[in-house]
Motif scaffolding. Structure first.
Motif, PDB file in Angstrom:
ATOM      1  N   UNK A   5     -13.087  37.611  23.740  1.00 49.24           N
ATOM      2  CA  UNK A   5     -12.045  36.618  23.520  1.00 49.24           C
ATOM      3  C   UNK A   5     -12.617  35.235  23.208  1.00 49.24           C
ATOM      4  N   UNK A   6     -11.733  34.355  22.762  1.00 46.11           N
ATOM      5  CA  UNK A   6     -12.084  32.975  22.456  1.00 46.11           C
ATOM      6  C   UNK A   6     -11.067  32.119  23.186  1.00 46.11           C
ATOM      7  N   UNK A   7     -11.543  31.368  24.148  1.00 47.17           N
ATOM      8  CA  UNK A   7     -10.710  30.613  25.086  1.00 47.17           C
ATOM      9  C   UNK A   7      -9.532  31.464  25.580  1.00 47.17           C
ATOM     10  N   UNK A   8      -9.848  32.685  25.991  1.00 48.97           N
ATOM     11  CA  UNK A   8      -8.854  33.578  26.576  1.00 48.97           C
ATOM     12  C   UNK A   8      -7.924  34.256  25.587  1.00 48.97           C
ATOM     13  N   UNK A   9      -8.186  34.139  24.308  1.00 48.76           N
ATOM     14  CA  UNK A   9      -7.304  34.700  23.293  1.00 48.76           C
ATOM     15  C   UNK A   9      -8.066  35.569  22.295  1.00 48.76           C
ATOM     16  N   UNK A  10      -7.335  36.397  21.585  1.00 49.63           N
ATOM     17  CA  UNK A  10      -7.854  37.139  20.429  1.00 49.63           C
ATOM     18  C   UNK A  10      -6.964  36.775  19.237  1.00 49.63           C
ATOM     19  N   UNK A  11      -7.170  35.557  18.700  1.00 49.87           N
ATOM     20  CA  UNK A  11      -6.286  35.080  17.637  1.00 49.87           C
ATOM     21  C   UNK A  11      -6.404  35.883  16.354  1.00 49.87           C
ATOM     22  N   UNK A  12      -5.279  36.049  15.713  1.00 52.54           N
ATOM     23  CA  UNK A  12      -5.206  36.720  14.411  1.00 52.54           C
ATOM     24  C   UNK A  12      -4.961  35.630  13.376  1.00 52.54           C
ATOM     25  N   UNK A  13      -5.875  35.535  12.395  1.00 50.69           N
ATOM     26  CA  UNK A  13      -5.789  34.497  11.369  1.00 50.69           C
ATOM     27  C   UNK A  13      -5.520  35.108  10.000  1.00 50.69           C
ATOM     28  N   UNK A  14      -4.388  34.761   9.441  1.00 50.48           N
ATOM     29  CA  UNK A  14      -4.089  35.154   8.068  1.00 50.48           C
ATOM     30  C   UNK A  14      -4.868  34.228   7.132  1.00 50.48           C
ATOM     31  N   UNK A  15      -5.010  34.588   5.872  1.00 50.69           N
ATOM     32  CA  UNK A  15      -5.692  33.704   4.932  1.00 50.69           C
ATOM     33  C   UNK A  15      -5.078  32.297   4.962  1.00 50.69           C
ATOM     34  N   UNK A  16      -5.963  31.285   5.034  1.00 53.33           N
ATOM     35  CA  UNK A  16      -5.524  29.893   5.060  1.00 53.33           C
ATOM     36  C   UNK A  16      -5.256  29.332   6.446  1.00 53.33           C
ATOM     37  N   UNK A  17      -5.276  30.167   7.477  1.00 51.14           N
ATOM     38  CA  UNK A  17      -4.996  29.679   8.830  1.00 51.14           C
ATOM     39  C   UNK A  17      -6.273  29.218   9.537  1.00 51.14           C
ATOM     40  N   UNK A  18      -6.084  28.321  10.522  1.00 52.44           N
ATOM     41  CA  UNK A  18      -7.174  27.775  11.337  1.00 52.44           C
ATOM     42  C   UNK A  18      -6.931  28.107  12.797  1.00 52.44           C
ATOM     43  N   UNK A  19      -8.029  28.126  13.568  1.00 55.58           N
ATOM     44  CA  UNK A  19      -7.930  28.262  15.016  1.00 55.58           C
ATOM     45  C   UNK A  19      -8.816  27.197  15.651  1.00 55.58           C
ATOM     46  N   UNK A  20      -8.189  26.192  16.285  1.00 54.93           N
ATOM     47  CA  UNK A  20      -8.997  25.184  16.982  1.00 54.93           C
ATOM     48  C   UNK A  20      -9.376  25.689  18.363  1.00 54.93           C
ATOM     49  N   UNK A  21     -10.591  25.420  18.786  1.00 55.26           N
ATOM     50  CA  UNK A  21     -11.051  25.828  20.103  1.00 55.26           C
ATOM     51  C   UNK A  21     -11.859  24.707  20.734  1.00 55.26           C
ATOM     52  N   UNK A  22     -11.916  24.688  22.040  1.00 56.65           N
ATOM     53  CA  UNK A  22     -12.654  23.677  22.785  1.00 56.65           C
ATOM     54  C   UNK A  22     -13.591  24.382  23.749  1.00 56.65           C
ATOM     55  N   UNK A  23     -14.791  23.856  23.906  1.00 60.20           N
ATOM     56  CA  UNK A  23     -15.741  24.395  24.872  1.00 60.20           C
ATOM     57  C   UNK A  23     -16.312  23.253  25.687  1.00 60.20           C
ATOM     58  N   UNK A  24     -16.643  23.547  26.929  1.00 63.49           N
ATOM     59  CA  UNK A  24     -17.214  22.545  27.825  1.00 63.49           C
ATOM     60  C   UNK A  24     -18.512  23.098  28.394  1.00 63.49           C
ATOM     61  N   UNK A  25     -19.561  22.288  28.368  1.00 64.55           N
ATOM     62  CA  UNK A  25     -20.855  22.658  28.919  1.00 64.55           C
ATOM     63  C   UNK A  25     -21.323  21.542  29.820  1.00 64.55           C
TER      64      UNK A  25
END
Length: 133
Positions: A72-92
């Motif tokens: 997963x990515x930040x607890x999700x399994x996002x589905x991206x159609x052509x042209x879509x974005x997925x913003x994510x944040x990480x902390x270290x």
């Protein structure tokens, strides 16, 4: 037998912003900086993709490496159609590191395993100071 992961032209990841937060009760005294980085995964391809996981290879200032891998990515399994974005944040929470490689794994709608590489970046305190998180 499953095929090896490959890159999909047009599927990209980029670092949008890197900032840090100094101190606070939640941070250990020997690692006083919490770095926060904002990443966008963009599907500029002609295929729908489902993001399934991530892998980071982090190089510490002393030369040692840390591999962080997970589903997963930040607890999700996002589905991206052509042209879509997925913003994510990480902390270290550690100082003086370089993340030479980050990658996200995905599957196309036609069942091919793919990955998208995030170019490496240094985790150093930005000149413009801490950010609000």
């Amino acid at each position: 037998m499953p095929s090896a992961s490959r890159e999909l032209p047009g599927l990209t990841a980029r670092l949008d912003k890197l900032c840090y937060h100094h101190g606070g009760a939640s941070l250990p005294p020997d690692k006083p900086h919490a770095f926060v980085y904002f990443i966008t995964i963009r599907n500029g391809s002609d295929r729908t993709v489902t993001l399934l996981g991530r892998k980071w290879v982090v190089l510490h200032a002393d030369g040692s490496r840390l591999v962080i891998e997970g589903d997963k990515i930040v607890g999700e399994t996002p589905r991206l159609a052509p042209g879509e974005n997925f913003p994510t944040t990480a902390i270290t929470s550690r100082a003086s590191m370089r993340a030479p490689t980050g990658a996200f794994t995905a599957w196309t709608s036609s069942g091919h395993k793919i990955h998208v590489i995030l170019p490496g970046f240094d985790l150093v305190i930005p000149r413009d100071g801490p950010c609000d998180i």
